[in-house]
Design a protein around this motif. Structure first.
Motif, PDB file in Angstrom:
ATOM      1  N   ARG A  17      -3.417  -2.201  -3.304  1.00  0.00           N
ATOM      2  CA  ARG A  17      -3.310  -3.504  -2.650  1.00  0.00           C
ATOM      3  C   ARG A  17      -2.078  -4.243  -3.158  1.00  0.00           C
ATOM      4  NH1 ARG A  17      -8.441  -5.104  -3.528  1.00  0.00           N
ATOM      5  NH2 ARG A  17      -7.946  -6.687  -5.064  1.00  0.00           N
ATOM      6  N   GLU A  18      -1.876  -4.201  -4.464  1.00  0.00           N
ATOM      7  CA  GLU A  18      -0.754  -4.930  -5.048  1.00  0.00           C
ATOM      8  C   GLU A  18       0.584  -4.351  -4.564  1.00  0.00           C
ATOM      9  OE1 GLU A  18      -0.445  -7.725  -6.455  1.00  0.00           O
ATOM     10  OE2 GLU A  18       1.686  -7.503  -6.898  1.00  0.00           O
ATOM     11  N   ARG A  19       0.681  -3.020  -4.452  1.00  0.00           N
ATOM     12  CA  ARG A  19       1.934  -2.425  -3.972  1.00  0.00           C
ATOM     13  C   ARG A  19       2.224  -2.805  -2.520  1.00  0.00           C
ATOM     14  NH1 ARG A  19      -0.247   1.694  -7.144  1.00  0.00           N
ATOM     15  NH2 ARG A  19      -1.081   2.800  -5.335  1.00  0.00           N
ATOM     16  N   VAL A  20       1.157  -2.807  -1.697  1.00  0.00           N
ATOM     17  CA  VAL A  20       1.343  -3.200  -0.292  1.00  0.00           C
ATOM     18  C   VAL A  20       1.745  -4.684  -0.209  1.00  0.00           C
ATOM     19  CG1 VAL A  20       0.171  -3.520   1.939  1.00  0.00           C
ATOM     20  CG2 VAL A  20      -0.208  -1.428   0.632  1.00  0.00           C
ATOM     21  N   VAL A  21       1.079  -5.518  -1.013  1.00  0.00           N
ATOM     22  CA  VAL A  21       1.382  -6.954  -1.004  1.00  0.00           C
ATOM     23  C   VAL A  21       2.846  -7.187  -1.375  1.00  0.00           C
ATOM     24  CG1 VAL A  21       1.017  -9.081  -2.345  1.00  0.00           C
ATOM     25  CG2 VAL A  21      -0.942  -7.855  -1.391  1.00  0.00           C
ATOM     26  N   GLU A  22       3.297  -6.502  -2.408  1.00  0.00           N
ATOM     27  CA  GLU A  22       4.659  -6.698  -2.884  1.00  0.00           C
ATOM     28  C   GLU A  22       5.674  -6.303  -1.803  1.00  0.00           C
ATOM     29  OE1 GLU A  22       7.166  -4.832  -6.484  1.00  0.00           O
ATOM     30  OE2 GLU A  22       5.048  -5.239  -6.911  1.00  0.00           O
ATOM     31  N   ARG A  23       5.460  -5.132  -1.197  1.00  0.00           N
ATOM     32  CA  ARG A  23       6.384  -4.648  -0.172  1.00  0.00           C
ATOM     33  C   ARG A  23       6.366  -5.561   1.047  1.00  0.00           C
ATOM     34  NH1 ARG A  23      10.420  -3.225   2.048  1.00  0.00           N
ATOM     35  NH2 ARG A  23      10.771  -1.238   3.083  1.00  0.00           N
ATOM     36  N   TRP A  24       5.140  -5.967   1.453  1.00  0.00           N
ATOM     37  CA  TRP A  24       5.033  -6.773   2.673  1.00  0.00           C
ATOM     38  C   TRP A  24       5.486  -8.211   2.441  1.00  0.00           C
ATOM     39  CZ3 TRP A  24       2.966  -5.809   7.790  1.00  0.00           C
ATOM     40  CH2 TRP A  24       2.969  -4.436   8.076  1.00  0.00           C
ATOM     41  N   ALA A  25       5.388  -8.689   1.212  1.00  0.00           N
ATOM     42  CA  ALA A  25       5.932 -10.026   0.927  1.00  0.00           C
ATOM     43  C   ALA A  25       7.433 -10.004   1.195  1.00  0.00           C
ATOM     44  CB  ALA A  25       5.638 -10.420  -0.517  1.00  0.00           C
TER      45      ALA A  25
END
Lengths: 192, 192
Positions: free
Chosen positions: A173-181
């Motif tokens: 979740r954190e990796r997706v959040v970082e990329r999508w931010a």
């Protein structure tokens, strides 16, 4: 009615709403009877029904009020950077309140008495979440395409929440959040 | 066993799996008993239990096989442009199969016998969907950040599906798909 009695009524309602959300999140719709909620809140069944005459009243009010309290807390992030805001929005969809709402949404697909209430509730919560995201991201919706960037972000947050239901994976979740931010920041900056 | 009997067995299983998915999508988990599925498929309860000894076997097999058939159909889009691929992926999450899967996922949170089966099934379907999306988008996952773009896209599709559960809004969905197809195309092209 005295101030004292009014305050006691408000405290009872709050206990009932918190208990209703906790029950829904843990036990699902079929396990969340009015009696179970009354017992967990330490309130008599009669007192519960005085405040919330039907099971539908109780659970739709509970999800609405607890979701409102949650999104008020996120609003306090005003001024934070995009990654912070995206993370906070995603977090809204991964806790027990989202789990409770999901049980309610799914039950509404097959419960005719619940459905119209939940459709209205979903629309209100959805509008509120959208408005909050627009504010926190400083998005200018008069620019073509910006509205859809925000909507897609909220859909992604909802999908991440759904994926976390059975197999929470905070790392993914954190990796997706970082990329999508980064992507959302670029899309808003580029369009704005 | 003769070829004829084998073929009849396969046809019966297919009828049962289709009926199971249709029942789950329409009636939810609590309404989808083994008897209801047998009746809808026009198969005796005994014959059903010969193929699928438990209720858990029946419904997890049903969602798995019908989801596989669906994703095989999407694979035939190889070579299509990004907007087409994104639309097809989002469509996977808006039909009766997604609705059936959602009922199963949510039921698994409160049914201990169902949970481990559904956790495995979700992992298999999730991996399969990811692999399909990577192929169709021609994404190069050795490039940092590409994997998270694809994952976020699948989360967004899942979230759009969830939003369509009670209030299908094909117009909104199409606008989000169009905008995000552009963003995803840019993010993959830019990174690749």
């Amino acid at each position: 009615m005295t101030d004292h009695r009014l305050a006691r009524g408000a405290a009872t309602r709050r206990r009932l709403l918190d208990a209703a959300v906790a029950c829904l999140a843990e036990l699902g719709w079929s396990g969340s009877t009015v009696s179970v909620v009354a017992e967990r809140a330490g309130v008599s069944r009669g007192a519960l029904q005085h405040h919330y005459p039907t099971r539908e009243d109780l659970f739709t009010s509970a999800v609405e009020h607890v979701a409102e309290r949650q999104s008020a807390a996120v609003r306090s992030l005003a001024g934070a950077d995009v990654a912070c805001v995206v993370r906070a929005i995603v977090d809204l969809y991964t806790g027990p309140v989202f789990r409770a709402a999901l049980h309610l949404w799914v039950a509404a697909t097959t419960e005719p008495r619940l459905r119209p209430r939940v459709v209205q509730l979903e629309a209100r919560i959805g509008r509120e979440a959208h408005r909050m995201a627009v504010e926190l991201l400083g998005a200018d919706e008069s620019v073509p395409g910006v509205r859809e960037v925000v909507q897609g972000l909220l859909d992604m947050a909802r999908g991440l929440g759904l994926a976390s239901l059975l197999t929470p994976d905070a790392g993914r979740r954190e990796r997706v959040v970082e990329r999508w931010a980064g992507i959302v920041g670029g899309a808003l900056g580029g369009a704005g």
